[in-house]
Structure formats: structure tokens, C-alpha cells
Design a protein around this motif. Structure first.
Motif, PDB file in Angstrom:
ATOM      1  N   THR A  37       0.823  -1.197   0.000  1.00 53.99           N
ATOM      2  CA  THR A  37       0.000   0.000   0.000  1.00 53.99           C
ATOM      3  C   THR A  37       0.862   1.253   0.000  1.00 53.99           C
ATOM      4  O   THR A  37       0.560   2.237  -0.695  1.00 53.99           O
ATOM      5  N   ALA A  38       1.948   1.238   0.770  1.00 58.63           N
ATOM      6  CA  ALA A  38       2.865   2.381   0.784  1.00 58.63           C
ATOM      7  C   ALA A  38       3.440   2.626  -0.609  1.00 58.63           C
ATOM      8  O   ALA A  38       3.565   3.779  -1.059  1.00 58.63           O
ATOM      9  N   GLN A  39       3.770   1.559  -1.323  1.00 56.93           N
ATOM     10  CA  GLN A  39       4.296   1.717  -2.682  1.00 56.93           C
ATOM     11  C   GLN A  39       3.220   2.232  -3.635  1.00 56.93           C
ATOM     12  O   GLN A  39       3.506   3.019  -4.545  1.00 56.93           O
ATOM     13  N   TYR A  40       1.989   1.785  -3.431  1.00 57.17           N
ATOM     14  CA  TYR A  40       0.889   2.294  -4.255  1.00 57.17           C
ATOM     15  C   TYR A  40       0.711   3.800  -4.056  1.00 57.17           C
ATOM     16  O   TYR A  40       0.582   4.562  -5.029  1.00 57.17           O
ATOM     17  N   LEU A  41       0.709   4.231  -2.813  1.00 58.68           N
ATOM     18  CA  LEU A  41       0.517   5.652  -2.522  1.00 58.68           C
ATOM     19  C   LEU A  41       1.674   6.486  -3.068  1.00 58.68           C
ATOM     20  O   LEU A  41       1.459   7.580  -3.624  1.00 58.68           O
ATOM     21  N   LEU A  42       2.899   5.978  -2.945  1.00 56.89           N
ATOM     22  CA  LEU A  42       4.044   6.693  -3.507  1.00 56.89           C
ATOM     23  C   LEU A  42       3.953   6.730  -5.032  1.00 56.89           C
ATOM     24  O   LEU A  42       4.264   7.765  -5.652  1.00 56.89           O
ATOM     25  N   SER A  43       3.513   5.637  -5.630  1.00 62.03           N
ATOM     26  CA  SER A  43       3.350   5.604  -7.088  1.00 62.03           C
ATOM     27  C   SER A  43       2.372   6.674  -7.556  1.00 62.03           C
ATOM     28  O   SER A  43       2.597   7.341  -8.581  1.00 62.03           O
ATOM     29  N   ARG A  44       1.288   6.831  -6.819  1.00 62.45           N
ATOM     30  CA  ARG A  44       0.292   7.845  -7.200  1.00 62.45           C
ATOM     31  C   ARG A  44       0.882   9.251  -7.125  1.00 62.45           C
ATOM     32  O   ARG A  44       0.596  10.095  -7.978  1.00 62.45           O
ATOM     33  N   ARG A  45       1.701   9.491  -6.126  1.00 63.77           N
ATOM     34  CA  ARG A  45       2.331  10.809  -5.989  1.00 63.77           C
ATOM     35  C   ARG A  45       3.300  11.074  -7.130  1.00 63.77           C
ATOM     36  O   ARG A  45       3.474  12.231  -7.548  1.00 63.77           O
ATOM     37  N   LEU A  46       3.926  10.035  -7.640  1.00 64.69           N
ATOM     38  CA  LEU A  46       4.920  10.177  -8.685  1.00 64.69           C
ATOM     39  C   LEU A  46       4.317  10.113 -10.095  1.00 64.69           C
ATOM     40  O   LEU A  46       5.039  10.319 -11.072  1.00 64.69           O
ATOM     41  N   SER A  47       3.022   9.838 -10.179  1.00 64.71           N
ATOM     42  CA  SER A  47       2.376   9.630 -11.474  1.00 64.71           C
ATOM     43  C   SER A  47       1.474  10.797 -11.835  1.00 64.71           C
ATOM     44  O   SER A  47       0.999  11.525 -10.953  1.00 64.71           O
ATOM     45  N   PRO A  48       1.194  10.994 -13.130  1.00 70.00           N
ATOM     46  CA  PRO A  48       0.308  12.087 -13.541  1.00 70.00           C
ATOM     47  C   PRO A  48      -1.124  11.823 -13.105  1.00 70.00           C
ATOM     48  O   PRO A  48      -1.508  10.666 -12.881  1.00 70.00           O
ATOM     49  N   PRO A  49      -1.948  12.867 -12.967  1.00 70.25           N
ATOM     50  CA  PRO A  49      -3.352  12.676 -12.605  1.00 70.25           C
ATOM     51  C   PRO A  49      -4.058  11.787 -13.623  1.00 70.25           C
ATOM     52  O   PRO A  49      -3.724  11.803 -14.821  1.00 70.25           O
ATOM     53  N   SER A  50      -5.016  11.008 -13.154  1.00 75.63           N
ATOM     54  CA  SER A  50      -5.720  10.080 -14.047  1.00 75.63           C
ATOM     55  C   SER A  50      -6.765  10.758 -14.906  1.00 75.63           C
ATOM     56  O   SER A  50      -7.260  10.171 -15.867  1.00 75.63           O
ATOM     57  N   GLY A  51      -7.136  12.000 -14.574  1.00 80.74           N
ATOM     58  CA  GLY A  51      -8.127  12.713 -15.357  1.00 80.74           C
ATOM     59  C   GLY A  51      -9.534  12.177 -15.213  1.00 80.74           C
ATOM     60  O   GLY A  51     -10.323  12.192 -16.169  1.00 80.74           O
ATOM     61  N   LEU A  52      -9.878  11.714 -14.015  1.00 80.75           N
ATOM     62  CA  LEU A  52     -11.215  11.175 -13.794  1.00 80.75           C
ATOM     63  C   LEU A  52     -12.277  12.258 -13.935  1.00 80.75           C
ATOM     64  O   LEU A  52     -12.111  13.365 -13.406  1.00 80.75           O
ATOM     65  N   PRO A  53     -13.390  11.981 -14.600  1.00 78.47           N
ATOM     66  CA  PRO A  53     -14.522  12.914 -14.591  1.00 78.47           C
ATOM     67  C   PRO A  53     -15.008  13.140 -13.158  1.00 78.47           C
ATOM     68  O   PRO A  53     -14.923  12.252 -12.309  1.00 78.47           O
ATOM     69  N   ASP A  54     -15.545  14.313 -12.912  1.00 73.58           N
ATOM     70  CA  ASP A  54     -15.962  14.672 -11.550  1.00 73.58           C
ATOM     71  C   ASP A  54     -17.010  13.715 -10.998  1.00 73.58           C
ATOM     72  O   ASP A  54     -16.987  13.379  -9.805  1.00 73.58           O
ATOM     73  N   GLU A  55     -17.933  13.258 -11.857  1.00 76.66           N
ATOM     74  CA  GLU A  55     -19.010  12.401 -11.364  1.00 76.66           C
ATOM     75  C   GLU A  55     -18.481  11.036 -10.918  1.00 76.66           C
ATOM     76  O   GLU A  55     -19.016  10.427  -9.975  1.00 76.66           O
ATOM     77  N   ILE A  56     -17.432  10.551 -11.564  1.00 79.44           N
ATOM     78  CA  ILE A  56     -16.830   9.288 -11.137  1.00 79.44           C
ATOM     79  C   ILE A  56     -16.035   9.505  -9.855  1.00 79.44           C
ATOM     80  O   ILE A  56     -16.134   8.728  -8.896  1.00 79.44           O
ATOM     81  N   ARG A  57     -15.262  10.593  -9.811  1.00 72.02           N
ATOM     82  CA  ARG A  57     -14.467  10.879  -8.627  1.00 72.02           C
ATOM     83  C   ARG A  57     -15.354  11.008  -7.388  1.00 72.02           C
ATOM     84  O   ARG A  57     -15.014  10.528  -6.303  1.00 72.02           O
ATOM     85  N   ALA A  58     -16.515  11.648  -7.543  1.00 74.51           N
ATOM     86  CA  ALA A  58     -17.410  11.868  -6.399  1.00 74.51           C
ATOM     87  C   ALA A  58     -18.018  10.571  -5.878  1.00 74.51           C
ATOM     88  O   ALA A  58     -18.388  10.484  -4.702  1.00 74.51           O
TER      89      ALA A  58
END
Length: 362
Positions: A37-58
Motif C-alpha cells: 500500500t505504501a508503494q501504491y501511494l508513492l506511485s500515485r504521488r509520482l504519477s500524472p493525474p488520471s483525469g477522472l470525470p468529476d461524477e466518477i471521482r465523487a
């Protein structure tokens, strides 16, 4: 959550390990999931935003819900071990140096993955690299380097998947061992044959062989690099065969297997191929034989996770995933000659169990 099971728990199927062993397994799971999980969270910080639509993110499930459900899966894993359905995983806590080396290799490759996420590199493989493979396979699934067509990809894959699922991928795969246990309980494993379709690195088969060393197993995969990795992973065990082929093109003898498993393949196949592949699998299994299918949840399996499923193609290159989410898999397999005997949900996966009927399509 609706659920059917493949078999009832009988007397004597519980508490085969001590409370100390339970506590040790629970601690090992926590260390493992915390690490990934720590590696997943670090990966997200190092990666570009996924560009999720607002309705999916919510509508995304909370981190607390995901953590609780993952912990429930780990408890289920421990309960299965305590009930004697399978042995404690041989690799629950691997060599620390090896774990560190794999983590470093994963993060060294991450910039290349992120370039494909940003569109700076193509996510389809070069024609000269993938010329001998079907169209659907000529892709860098998950944006991973070389798709499934290099030794580097094969060495990184299991670690990448564990990071993605926060250390839960192997525990989800191990749920296939439960129906196998019930099927073989009154049979001689030495007289049975199992095929793992799209076996990848053969990692799941190491759990099968650790539990049933005399069971004859066939590892089938289209990638020569993943078959080579499967050979390395299964080297400690005998009675293993390896077939380099796509399942739809395999020339294996009809009705030659008692058990077939297929884990995380169908969401990477075009929906139009599902019926053909299901029929091919059915023809390989003996009448009355067992088929265990594990893949992603689908829409409606757990409504609170629908947005998470919808978000997956935004972050990962999965061109056929949206169609998979809406596919009536029970109908696909029943049309091929299977009889449905069980459906369970294991964290982010669905576990489907079938018996091969007396006839199979095609």
C-alpha cells in the motif's frame, strides 16, 4: 451482498491452526499489505493525474471501505488455512533483500509507465515486436513496459499487480484453491490433471503445486517470456507441463483435464471472443470436471464499487475492460456447456465455479 458458495463447511474443517499461528498469519498479512500500500501511494504521488470525470471521482469508495474489505479478504485467507482448505502461502513473507530488489526495479520502471500514461509513448506495441501475436495482444496493458512481451515485463509483473491491489492480489487468486480443495477431497490428486489458462508467470500454480505436489499441472500462456518465468517459478516441483499458445489456438487433446482455472484473462479479451474461449475451455475439460474463473468484479456486483471499476481504464490501458464489466458471464459459460455451481465476491474479484456438463458447444 448476494453470494452463493461452492460447498458447505463440514465438521472438522475449522481450527486446524493455533491462535498463535493465526496471529502470526495476521501480522504477516499486515506487514505485506502495508508494504504494498505504501508503494501504491508513492506511485500515485509520482504519477500524472488520471483525469477522472468529476461524477466518477465523487462516487468513488472511501479508502476506509477499501481497507476494511481488503482486511476481510485477509481474514478469509486465514480462515481457509485454519479450515485446511489450503496451506499457508509459501511466499507470504519472502526474502527481504529480494522484496527490496523488486521494489527498486518497479520504481525504476515507473517513469517509463508514466510516459505512456501521459501519451508521450504509444501504448500499442511495435509491429515488429508483436507481429506473431493476435491483434488484441499487441498492447501494453496497464501501460507496462513491453506489454507482455519481454523478460523485464515478466519479472516485474507480479510485483506491479500486488502494488495495484495493495498486497491483495495473491489472496484473491488463492480463493480458487477452495473449490479445487472440495473437488479433490475425495479423489486422488495424482490421477488428476489441471490446466491454468493464461497462467502468466505461473505464480498461482505455485500455490496449487505446494498443496498438491502430485497433481499434474499444465501452464498455458501465449507469451514466451511469461512461460519462461513460469518455468523458473515452478522449478521446485515436478509433474508440470508448459504450453506456449493462446487458448483459442491451442491444440491440446479434448476432455484431457479434470480441472481448469482461468484467472484475470477475460477482461483483457474482446467481448466477441468470450464465447469462443469459453467453448474451447469446455472442450478441454472432462464431463463433470471443474472450472474455476476469477476476474474483476462487474457492474452491480457491489454497487459501491461501480465508480472504482469505471475509473480503471482512465489510469490503466485496458481497451476491453468496459465491455467486460457488462458481459453476462454466466450466460457465456452456460452456452459453452458449463453448469454454474457457485459465485462469490473476493474483495475486487468475482470467483465463479462451474462443472462441465455432458456436452460442450462447438
Amino acid at each position: 451482498m448476494p453470494m452463493t458458495t461452492t460447498a458447505d463447511e463440514g465438521p472438522g474443517e475449522r481450527d486446524r491452526i493455533s491462535q498463535l499461528q493465526r496471529s502470526t498469519l495476521r501480522a504477516a498479512h499486515r506487514l505485506r499489505t502495508g508494504w504494498f500500500t505504501a508503494q501504491y501511494l508513492l506511485s500515485r504521488r509520482l504519477s500524472p493525474p488520471s483525469g477522472l470525470p468529476d461524477e466518477i471521482r465523487a462516487a468513488m469508495p472511501s479508502a476506509a471501505m477499501l481497507t476494511a474489505d481488503r482486511d476481510a479478504l485477509m481474514q478469509r485467507d486465514i480462515d481457509n488455512i485454519a479450515a485446511g482448505r489450503y496451506r499457508p502461502p509459501h511466499d507470504l513473507l519472502s526474502n527481504p533483500l529480494r522484496i527490496l530488489q523488486r521494489s527498486l526495479a518497479y520504481f525504476a520502471d515507473l517513469p517509463s509507465v508514466n510516459r505512456r500514461r501521459r501519451g508521450e509513448e504509444k501504448s500499442e506495441l511495435a509491429a515488429e515486436v508483436a507481429a506473431d501475436f493476435p491483434d488484441y495482444y499487441r498492447r501494453a496493458y496497464h501501460h507496462q513496459t513491453d506489454g507482455y512481451l519481454s523478460e523485464k515485463s515478466a519479472r516485474l509483473y507480479d510485483h506491479q499487480v500486488e502494488v495495484l491491489f495493495g498486497g491483495a492480489a495473491d489472496a484473491m487468486r488463492r480463493q480458487a484453491l477452495v473449490p479445487i480443495h472440495h473437488f479433490l477431497k475425495d479423489r486422488s490428486s495424482a490421477d488428476a490433471r489441471l490446466i491454468d489458462i493464461a497462467c502468466g508467470t505461473g505464480h498461482f500454480l505455485t500455490y496449487v503445486k505446494d498443496n498438491y505436489p502430485r497433481l499434474r499441472c499444465t501452464a498455458l500462456d501465449i507469451s514466451p517470456y511469461y512461460i519462461a518465468e513460469a518455468r523458473r517459478n515452478l522449478a521446485p516441483w515436478s509433474r508440470c507441463d508448459f504450453v506456449e499458445s493462446a487458448i483459442e489456438n491451442s491444440a491440446l487433446p479434448l476432455a484431457s483435464f479434470d480441472i481448469a482455472t482461468c484467472i484475470y484473462l477475460f477482461h483483457e479479451l474482446p467481448a466477441a471472443m468470450h464465447g469462443e474461449v469459453a467453448a474451447t475451455i469446455a472442450r478441454l475439460i472432462k464431463p463433470g470436471g471443474l472450472f474455476v474463473f476469477i476476474d474483476s468484479l462487474q457492474y452491480g456486483d457491489r454497487a459501491e464499487y461501480d465508480a472504482l471499476l469505471e475509473s480503471f481504464p482512465f489510469a490503466f490501458h485496458e481497451p476491453y475492460y468496459a465491455d467486460y464489466l457488462r458481459q453476462d458471464l454466466t450466460a457465456v459459460f452456460e452456452s459453452a456447456g458449463f453448469e454454474s455451481v457457485g459465485l462469490e465476491f473476493a474483495y475486487l474479484s468475482r470467483v465463479m465455479t462451474f462443472r462441465r456438463g455432458s456436452t460442450a458447444s462447438g
